[in-house]
Design an enzyme around this catalytic site. Structure first.
Site, PDB file in Angstrom:
ATOM      1  N   ASP A 286      27.943  30.306 -29.337  1.00 30.02           N
ATOM      2  CA  ASP A 286      27.961  30.859 -31.536  1.00 30.02           C
ATOM      3  C   ASP A 286      27.739  31.968 -31.521  1.00 30.02           C
ATOM      4  O   ASP A 286      28.220  32.814 -32.868  1.00 30.02           O
ATOM      5  CB  ASP A 286      26.954  29.386 -31.753  1.00 30.02           C
ATOM      6  CG  ASP A 286      27.315  28.476 -31.786  1.00 30.02           C
ATOM      7  OD1 ASP A 286      28.359  27.820 -31.742  1.00 30.02           O
ATOM      8  OD2 ASP A 286      26.253  27.087 -32.081  1.00 30.02           O
ATOM      9  N   TYR A 369      25.568  23.160 -38.185  1.00 31.32           N
ATOM     10  CA  TYR A 369      24.557  23.289 -37.940  1.00 31.32           C
ATOM     11  C   TYR A 369      24.470  24.630 -38.157  1.00 31.32           C
ATOM     12  O   TYR A 369      25.073  25.888 -38.236  1.00 31.32           O
ATOM     13  CB  TYR A 369      24.474  23.700 -36.436  1.00 31.32           C
ATOM     14  CG  TYR A 369      24.296  21.966 -35.856  1.00 31.32           C
ATOM     15  CD1 TYR A 369      22.745  22.274 -35.453  1.00 31.32           C
ATOM     16  CD2 TYR A 369      25.277  21.461 -34.322  1.00 31.32           C
ATOM     17  CE1 TYR A 369      22.414  20.685 -34.909  1.00 31.32           C
ATOM     18  CE2 TYR A 369      24.544  19.967 -34.436  1.00 31.32           C
ATOM     19  CZ  TYR A 369      23.294  20.265 -34.604  1.00 31.32           C
ATOM     20  OH  TYR A 369      23.254  18.767 -33.599  1.00 31.32           O
TER      21      TYR A 369
END
Length: 623
Positions: A286, A369
């Protein structure tokens, strides 16, 4: 977070980003097809910063030619307006551009193969509101997956406001070449019905039983802010923010003594444990693939932060290299944290002091998320890092009521695969200076015998970790294991080295097998601890470009030299985070999952450093 004469560790300003881009333009390095997937400050020389010397402010621009897929790194000096270097990027791909998210969806929806797959499933009339997610592909060495590749999974929506994650189209995968803007192939397996249970979560009737909690500080907060410099109750530090890591902390001192030169969470990997064609390849980095900072939120009072707040804005570069302001990228405030210490004497007299902490936080949203990064400073010299994972679990479809070995049913026909969120913190320690050594400390039971005649005795054992290979370690809650960073130059009044301990919250390391692709690419996540001697180019534990990288970069490559880590400037890399077996309570939006670690003084102070705290003020404590 800018001023006329920035400190060497200050974040980049809008003027600096614009000036740096202008240099590249003057050098003829920007064309109509040039994009900027990553723009980062170049860390100044540590020795020069510590000496208080003037340093050059520099920016590293990663340039991507979207027409050819070629990329290069260019370093620009802001002080001189010169191009310092310009080199082609090596193995791996730069992070994804925001515009490539929309491009991936457009390529997918224009594909006759994808359209045919949707019609075959009876979904031809739902194409308009379909969401085609842009997902990093991992690395599998396939012949047609060279260059700038991305995958796309399809989710349905009732309309543009619907949550797509509730309605996955199972078994439909589009493989895309972003440079050539074409579909490489479409995989279409199975006929699993699309789950229809609603994923909307923000408009439920609110309960009326909760009474307000008001946080007031009528005299204002106890911290002082001067640009990026923060001073609070014995602590001093600088707050930073960049496009890749997001929130960073610099030059942390306690009671005018150095503790950490730099602290951040420069990488995280989210590997999935599902074998289906739509998920076996998922292992998102990420930070390195999507950029935590560039995806940072603008935080809101009363929602993300509560109390008397100080906000820091951040300035980042957009896909075209132009400065963009992120308002309220960082939130800072104080909060009460219960009792710090208390004792009631034999005569019934009680002394109690309340704890509070300084909270410095940011939040990033990567697809489904959301990640909150919270750094806490305490009055007793403790530092804590906490990651808060929330948002919406990634989903697939299955037969309602059935069982799957790698995914749990969280709503009728909706299955969420097992996965991990493995963060890696980079802690550049400086305990009373740059010369430190690292010890592993375990509680040890003693066999019954002369040294333990009654069977009750135990002790502790401190083992120095002398080289990088020795320092590849796992946490061990059975022995209350901690890692201790000791000064090799300073001692406390008892004659022992001053020290700080890294206290882990034990959690699983990478569950994938050594033969797997993700194991090779995310080797950093296979140990809770790595220790390296400080090197200015060693910033990211999975390497500079984990996107589409075959693996081996970063920590495994650096530590192969097995360098000495005794009596030197050391960096500790700590892996932590949840292993998530989803549950129905995680749907349709997931309560926060907490993980983190603590860094606490051990003989750094000669006694409790919070003895001078006032008793409860303003009559709040009843006697």
């Amino acid at each position: 977070m800018s001023n006329a004469h920035p400190h060497p560790l200050d974040p980049l300003t809008a003027d600096e980003l614009a000036a740096g881009r202008a240099v590249l333009e003057t050098q003829g390095l920007i064309t109509e097809t040039t994009r900027f997937p990553q723009v980062l400050p170049v860390e100044p020389d540590k020795a020069a910063v510590l000496a208080g010397a003037r340093t050059d402010r520099r920016i590293q621009f990663t340039l991507l030619d979207t027409a050819t897929g070629e990329s290069a790194d260019a370093v620009v000096s802001i002080a001189t307006g010169e191009l310092v270097s310009h080199e082609k990027c090596g193995e791996g791909q730069p992070p994804y551009l925001f515009e490539e998210y929309d491009l991936a969806e457009a390529i997918t929806k224009a594909s006759p193969e994808w359209q045919a797959a949707m019609r075959r499933r009876g979904l031809g009339d739902r194409i308009e509101h379909a969401f085609c997610a842009p997902l990093a592909p991992g690395y599998f060495g396939r012949e047609d997956e060279t260059g700038r590749v991305i995958r796309s999974l399809t989710f349905l929506r009732e309309d543009s406001t619907d949550s797509p994650w509730a309605h996955p189209v199972e078994g439909l995968v589009a493989h895309l070449d972003l440079t050539e803007q074409r579909v490489l192939r479409v995989e279409d397996e199975g006929d699993t019905p699309v789950p229809e249970d609603s994923g909307r979560y923000g408009h439920h009737p609110a309960r009326t039983t909760l009474k307000p909690i008001e946080i007031t500080q009528p005299e204002g907060p106890s911290f002082q802010v001067d640009g990026s410099l923060v001073t609070w109750e014995g602590w001093q530090l600088r707050v930073g923010f960049n496009a890749r890591e997001g929130l960073t902390l610099h030059q942390l001192t306690f009671q005018d003594r150095s503790v950490l030169y730099r602290a951040s969470v420069p990488e995280m990997v989210v590997p999935y444990g599902d074998t289906s064609i739509g998920r076996f390849w998922i292992s998102y980095f990420d930070a390195g693939e999507y950029l935590l900072g560039k995806n940072g939120n603008s935080l809101r009072l009363g929602c993300d932060c509560l109390g008397v707040i100080h906000y820091f804005d951040a300035f980042l570069a957009d896909d075209h290299g132009r400065p963009v302001r992120v308002p309220n990228a960082i939130c800072m405030h104080e909060e009460d944290y219960g009792i710090l210490w208390k004792h009631t004497d034999l005569d019934g007299k009680a002394e109690v002091r309340r704890s509070r902490r300084l909270v410095i936080s940011s939040i990033s949203t990567i697809g489904n998320y959301d990640y909150g990064f919270f750094w806490y400073l305490y009055l007793d010299g403790t530092i804590e890092c906490e990651a808060k994972a929330t948002g919406i679990v990634f989903s697939g479809a299955g037969e309602p009521g059935s069982t799957q070995p790698h995914a749990s049913e969280i709503a009728p026909g909706l299955f969420a695969p097992v996965h991990q969120h493995l963060f890696c913190a980079r802690l550049d320690f400086a305990v009373d200076g740059q010369r430190n050594s690292v010890y592993e400390v375990d509680a040890v039971g003693i066999p019954v015998g002369d040294e333990n005649p009654y069977g009750n005795a135990f002790t502790w054992k401190a083992t120095e970790l002398r080289t990088e290979q020795e320092a590849k370690r796992h946490a061990n809650p059975a022995t209350a294991r901690v890692w201790e960073v000791r000064s090799t130059e300073h001692t406390n009044r008892l004659g022992a080295p001053t020290a700080y301990q890294l206290v882990p919250r034990p959690s699983a390391t990478l569950m994938a097998q050594p033969e797997s692709s993700v194991y090779q690419r995310a080797t950093f996540a296979t140990n809770h601890l790595w220790v390296t001697p400080y090197a200015p180019g060693e910033r990211f534990p999975a390497g500079d470009r984990p996107n589409a990288h075959p693996g081996g970069a970063g920590l495994p490559a650096w530590t192969a030299a097995d360098r000495s880590i005794s009596d030197t400037d050391v960096v500790l890399w700590h892996v932590f985070g949840p292993t998530h077996i989803p549950r129905p309570e995680d749907w349709p939006v997931m309560p926060v999952d907490y993980s983190g670690f603590m860094v606490r003084p051990y003989g750094f102070c000669d006694r409790n450093p919070a003895l001078d705290l006032p008793s409860a003020a303003h009559g709040h404590c009843e006697h």
